[in-house]
Design an enzyme around this catalytic site. Structure first.
Site: not given
Ligand code: ACO
Length: 432
Positions: A308, A366
């Protein structure tokens, strides 16, 4: 809100001036940079709004480090345990919990508006049966502005309130219609003897040929889900609603824009993606393979329902959703459900894995909601639609707050331009 000054220095000690710093009631202080460009010729650059507060708001407070979520100062877990969705809607919209009379009046006002214009049925019938229900929701919501001309004047408080009540009241009707349409069954009209959430489940599952009684445990679970999803400060869809509304667009069109944003898999669309992922995993024994994929630098696969932007700790809503999930599955005799088993094991493994620990990746809202919906017999393409019903109140409360703010300005971000400098036009025959 209190104020102090902060000095900003740029380059070799070039002082811009003392910039105002505002302190809210909670959360980090913010630096007011509105005068920065005028004084320095510089813009700030913050794609993804990593350090930017886009507005002032007194509706919802989130502390991602501590795992706190509050609506109007009330802890969301306490509200989910003691309150109900209608009361939470009133709270978000008006700032205070209603007394008995206010509550009764509010519920009656919502019930009075729960039907949709009959002409809208033809709009639905224009969609192909295989349409994604979120596509129908975007279209149906925007179309409300074509039907309800007496609530389009955003400068008229009465009309704003009418639009707000209409949208809260009609969202479950529009959502249930989207589902019924996709499976070729007749639309159900709302039933005013039922409460808001029971009425939604009734419109979703009842058929005209027989009586249908909504299961009380499932209705309570859905009400809890609605409360937990009702608002989440300046997330992508809410910011979309605010930006759309800042131009003076009508509220129905603004909420339709929010629905479009919520649909994305990185936002509300993740609950659908979680179920697809759990089904793809298929068996507890396959989890390590998927964990490995999620960690792969060159693999686009992510563990859906994990991570998140704001919560770097457990999302406080997840505990309640996990508990609700168990209650629903117990009621339906499905505690042996294979998806639940995979989800619980996946969560357990991910939470002890260095990759997820180091990046503070916890299950988000979610992760368990999809399992609950699936157990209730709701197809996965309806999951984000349910999120839409719950979040409509949050969008409306935030939109109203913005419109009623005398400092309202149209939202107009700037950019770091990296395209061509001026070039001369070359006629087509002379181009290489
Ligand atoms: N699985 C694996 N790796 C992940 C995940 C995941 N679900 N989420 C983040 N990471 C990793 C990224 O690859 C990144 O790794 P790095 O530092 O080695 O490059 C690090 O964690 C940071 O991730 P970011 O994408 O920079 O974090 P951001 O805050 O931009 O994204 C997000 C948040 C979009 C929710 C992301 O965690 C994601 O895509 N999760 C899966 C989708 C999801 O469940 N979305 C629902 C969110 S809740 C809502 O909207 C109601």
């Amino acid at each position: 809100m209190t104020t102090r000054k902060a000095m900003l220095t740029i380059g070799k000690g070039k002082k811009i001036r003392d910039l105002p710093v505002y302190k809210g009631t909670e959360g980090p202080e913010v630096i007011d940079i509105t005068a920065l460009y005028k004084e320095s010729g510089l813009f700030t650059y913050d794609p993804g709004y990593m350090s930017t507060a886009s507005c002032e708001s007194s509706i919802t407070y989130v502390d991602g480090e501590k795992g706190i979520l509050r609506y109007r100062g009330y802890d969301v877990t306490e509200l989910a345990g003691k309150s109900n969705f209608m009361e939470v809607c009133y709270l978000l919209l008006n700032g205070e919990l209603p007394d008995k009379k206010e509550s009764e009046l509010f519920i009656a006002e919502i019930k009075n508006r729960s039907m949709v214009h009959e002409q809208l049925l033809f709009l639905y019938r224009g969609f192909p049966r295989f349409s994604h229900p979120m596509a129908i929701m975007c279209g149906a919501f925007a179309s409300l502005s074509a039907f309800y001309h007496d609530s389009l004047d955003i400068h008229d408080e009465k009309q704003r309130n009418n639009a707000a009540l209409r949208m809260i009241a009609k969202t479950p009707t529009l959502a249930a219609m989207a589902y019924k349409y996709s499976i070729g069954k007749p639309f159900n009209y709302p039933r005013n003897e039922l409460d808001y959430t029971t009425n939604f489940l009734h419109m979703l599952f009842a058929v005209p040929s027989e009586d249908y009684k909504v299961n009380k445990v499932l209705a309570k679970a859905m009400d809890t889900i609605f409360i937990l999803h009702a608002d989440h400060e300046q997330n992508a869809s809410t910011s979309t609603v605010r930006l759309a509304g800042s131009s003076g667009a009508n509220p129905f069109a603004c909420i339709s824009a929010g629905i479009a944003s919520l649909w994305g898999p990185a936002h509300g669309g993740a609950n659908e993606a979680v179920i697809n992922m759990l089904e793809e995993i298929g068996d507890v024994k396959n989890i390590p393979k998927f964990i490995k994929k999620a960690k792969g630098k060159d693999d686009p696969f992510r563990l859906m329902g994990f991570g998140h932007r704001v919560y770097k700790n457990y999302d406080p809503r997840v505990f309640l959703l996990k508990d609700t999930c168990h209650k629903v599955l117990a009621e339906l005799g499905m505690l042996n459900n294979s998806l639940l088993k995979i989800a619980v094991k996946l969560e357990e493994i991910a939470l002890t894995d260095k990759y997820f620990i180091e990046r503070n990746l916890y299950p988000n809202v979610d992760f368990y909601s999809g399992i609950i919906y699936k157990a209730m017999g709701i197809p996965s393409n309806m999951f984000t639609v349910i999120f839409t019903i719950a979040r409509t109140i949050g969008w409306i409360a935030q939109w109203k707050e913005m419109i009623e703010d005398p400092k309202l300005k149209i939202g107009r971000p700037r950019q770091l331009y990296t395209g061509h400098k001026l070039r001369k036009y070359v006629s087509i025959g002379k181009r290489k």
